[in-house]
Motif scaffolding. Structure first.
Motif, PDB file in Angstrom:
ATOM      1  N   ALA A 115       0.731  -0.990   0.021  1.00 48.75           N
ATOM      2  CA  ALA A 115      -0.109  -0.104   0.051  1.00 48.75           C
ATOM      3  C   ALA A 115       1.378   1.260  -0.086  1.00 48.75           C
ATOM      4  N   PRO A 116       1.853   1.171   0.773  1.00 50.18           N
ATOM      5  CA  PRO A 116       2.781   2.963   1.110  1.00 50.18           C
ATOM      6  C   PRO A 116       3.521   2.641  -0.815  1.00 50.18           C
ATOM      7  N   LYS A 117       3.866   1.515  -1.118  1.00 46.82           N
ATOM      8  CA  LYS A 117       4.008   2.460  -2.859  1.00 46.82           C
ATOM      9  C   LYS A 117       3.052   2.292  -3.355  1.00 46.82           C
ATOM     10  N   TYR A 118       2.225   1.846  -3.540  1.00 49.66           N
ATOM     11  CA  TYR A 118       1.064   2.011  -4.474  1.00 49.66           C
ATOM     12  C   TYR A 118       0.808   3.401  -4.345  1.00 49.66           C
ATOM     13  N   ASN A 119       0.660   4.059  -2.971  1.00 49.19           N
ATOM     14  CA  ASN A 119       0.240   4.860  -2.221  1.00 49.19           C
ATOM     15  C   ASN A 119       1.803   6.516  -3.143  1.00 49.19           C
ATOM     16  N   ALA A 120       2.511   5.900  -3.173  1.00 48.29           N
ATOM     17  CA  ALA A 120       4.236   6.901  -3.168  1.00 48.29           C
ATOM     18  C   ALA A 120       4.220   6.612  -4.747  1.00 48.29           C
ATOM     19  N   LEU A 157      -7.201  -2.631  -8.024  1.00 45.08           N
ATOM     20  CA  LEU A 157      -6.084  -2.378  -6.775  1.00 45.08           C
ATOM     21  C   LEU A 157      -6.513  -1.050  -6.504  1.00 45.08           C
ATOM     22  N   LEU A 158      -5.710   0.074  -8.388  1.00 48.29           N
ATOM     23  CA  LEU A 158      -5.333   1.294  -7.975  1.00 48.29           C
ATOM     24  C   LEU A 158      -6.781   2.110  -8.174  1.00 48.29           C
ATOM     25  N   GLY A 159      -8.039   1.635  -8.003  1.00 49.31           N
ATOM     26  CA  GLY A 159      -9.035   1.881  -7.689  1.00 49.31           C
ATOM     27  C   GLY A 159      -9.247   1.849  -5.994  1.00 49.31           C
ATOM     28  N   SER A 160      -9.037   0.647  -5.621  1.00 47.44           N
ATOM     29  CA  SER A 160      -9.072   0.477  -4.130  1.00 47.44           C
ATOM     30  C   SER A 160      -8.324   2.040  -3.476  1.00 47.44           C
ATOM     31  N   ARG A 161      -7.386   1.961  -3.859  1.00 50.24           N
ATOM     32  CA  ARG A 161      -5.536   3.318  -3.346  1.00 50.24           C
ATOM     33  C   ARG A 161      -6.561   4.358  -3.480  1.00 50.24           C
ATOM     34  N   LEU A 162      -7.353   4.613  -4.712  1.00 45.87           N
ATOM     35  CA  LEU A 162      -7.790   5.916  -4.923  1.00 45.87           C
ATOM     36  C   LEU A 162      -8.989   6.459  -4.296  1.00 45.87           C
ATOM     37  N   GLU A 169      -8.929  12.362   2.672  1.00 41.17           N
ATOM     38  CA  GLU A 169      -8.622  13.196   3.233  1.00 41.17           C
ATOM     39  C   GLU A 169      -7.062  13.744   2.252  1.00 41.17           C
ATOM     40  N   LYS A 170      -6.857  12.827   1.679  1.00 44.57           N
ATOM     41  CA  LYS A 170      -5.233  13.452   1.041  1.00 44.57           C
ATOM     42  C   LYS A 170      -5.268  13.283  -0.414  1.00 44.57           C
ATOM     43  N   LEU A 171      -6.271  12.811  -1.097  1.00 42.26           N
ATOM     44  CA  LEU A 171      -6.939  13.291  -2.283  1.00 42.26           C
ATOM     45  C   LEU A 171      -8.504  13.483  -2.147  1.00 42.26           C
ATOM     46  N   GLU A 172      -8.538  15.088  -3.497  1.00 44.33           N
ATOM     47  CA  GLU A 172     -10.078  14.761  -3.774  1.00 44.33           C
ATOM     48  C   GLU A 172     -10.534  14.460  -5.199  1.00 44.33           C
ATOM     49  N   VAL A 180      -4.427  16.078  -5.953  1.00 43.77           N
ATOM     50  CA  VAL A 180      -3.798  16.154  -4.449  1.00 43.77           C
ATOM     51  C   VAL A 180      -3.974  17.118  -3.866  1.00 43.77           C
ATOM     52  N   LYS A 181      -5.032  16.739  -2.492  1.00 41.80           N
ATOM     53  CA  LYS A 181      -5.629  17.802  -1.953  1.00 41.80           C
ATOM     54  C   LYS A 181      -4.564  19.274  -1.024  1.00 41.80           C
ATOM     55  N   GLU A 182      -5.115  20.461  -1.329  1.00 42.22           N
ATOM     56  CA  GLU A 182      -4.763  21.182  -0.862  1.00 42.22           C
ATOM     57  C   GLU A 182      -4.101  21.209   0.702  1.00 42.22           C
TER      58      GLU A 182
END
Length: 276
Positions: A115-120, A157-162, A169-172, A180-182
């Motif tokens: 999960a951390p790698k996918y987030n990166a 997996l990408l859809g689940s991570r998004l 609240e890290k993405l909008e 990326v959320k400000e």
């Protein structure tokens, strides 16, 4: 299905041989989705790949049309399958895919540990694409697949991570796009006065009282506008939730459509499919 069949080119045949050598016989969807062979085989269906490979195997080994070509695993005595799976170097080979060494090991890890790698990878893709209104899942997936090796079910997996990053609240999410959320954590806060510094105020004059009434009226008007803005924000949030629900339904429908396509392909090949 109604399009006339086109004659296979030498580049398509070489890509099919290389795909079978890499993924094995019968893995037609994996070969077609592989970015190394997709530029050559995107116009062919899974049935086209299967029929063409059977014809190529018959022309090489002289087997009958009902004999199925299988990738040999333990039998080393037969030289014909090895010759079939070798990748010729005579024609122009497909361009190699550039891999990122820092994330090249995500294939063998579990989805939870990766999960951390996918987030990166997601943040890297969004930063590189630099879309003002965000990027959709297809653009993010294409960017990551062009630079990294990913598992076969990476789109799910990408859809689940998004969705998880949006919930954190890290993405909008704007319609079907993500960005990326400000960070609003640096807003100035009004300092709370210390109880020791609070002193009694002198009596107010008539003019000051009038000005206070004006300020109170302005504050009431501002509070009314704030309440109206909050109501509009709530309506917008409900609209976003409805859009996300429709997007999830579209993804589920896409999965069901893919399952029906697989069943149709298997039935077209003469296989009897029993539905539970």
């Amino acid at each position: 299905m109604g399009n006339p069949k086109q004659k296979w080119t030498s580049e398509e045949e070489e890509a099919l041989r290389a795909g079978v050598a890499k993924h094995g016989t019968g893995k037609w969807k994996n070969i077609q989705r592989d970015p190394e062979f997709n530029p050559y085989l995107f116009s062919r269906s899974n049935i086209d790949l299967k029929d063409k490979w059977r014809n190529m195997s018959v022309s090489v080994t002289g087997q009958g049309p009902r004999d199925k070509s299988r990738t040999p695993k333990t039998k080393a005595s037969s030289d014909a399958p090895a010759a079939q799976l070798s990748t010729p170097q005579t024609s122009a080979p497909p361009a190699p895919v550039i891999h990122d060494a820092s994330t090249d090991s995500i294939v063998d890890d579990s989805a939870k540990s990766c999960a951390p790698k996918y987030n990166a990878l997601i943040f890297e893709a969004l930063s590189a694409l630099k879309e003002p209104n965000g990027s959709d899942i297809t653009a993010i997936l294409r960017y990551i697949e062009q630079r990294n090796e990913v598992p076969q079910n990476f789109r799910r997996l990408l859809g689940s991570r998004l969705r998880r990053l949006v919930a954190q609240e890290k993405l909008e999410k704007i319609q079907n796009c993500f960005r990326v959320k400000e960070d609003n954590s640096f807003e100035t806060k009004t300092p709370i006065p210390n109880q020791k510094d609070v002193r009694p105020r002198p009596p107010l004059s008539a003019d000051h009282i009038t000005s206070v009434d004006t300020v109170e009226a302005a504050a009431a008007a501002a509070a009314s506008q704030v309440a109206e803005a909050e109501n509009k924000s709530y309506v917008a949030a409900e609209a976003i939730k409805e859009a996300e629900r429709i997007s999830n339904m579209a993804e589920d429908t896409d999965s069901q459509l893919q399952l029906l396509k697989d069943i149709f392909e298997r039935c077209s090949g003469g296989e009897i499919v029993i539905m539970a």
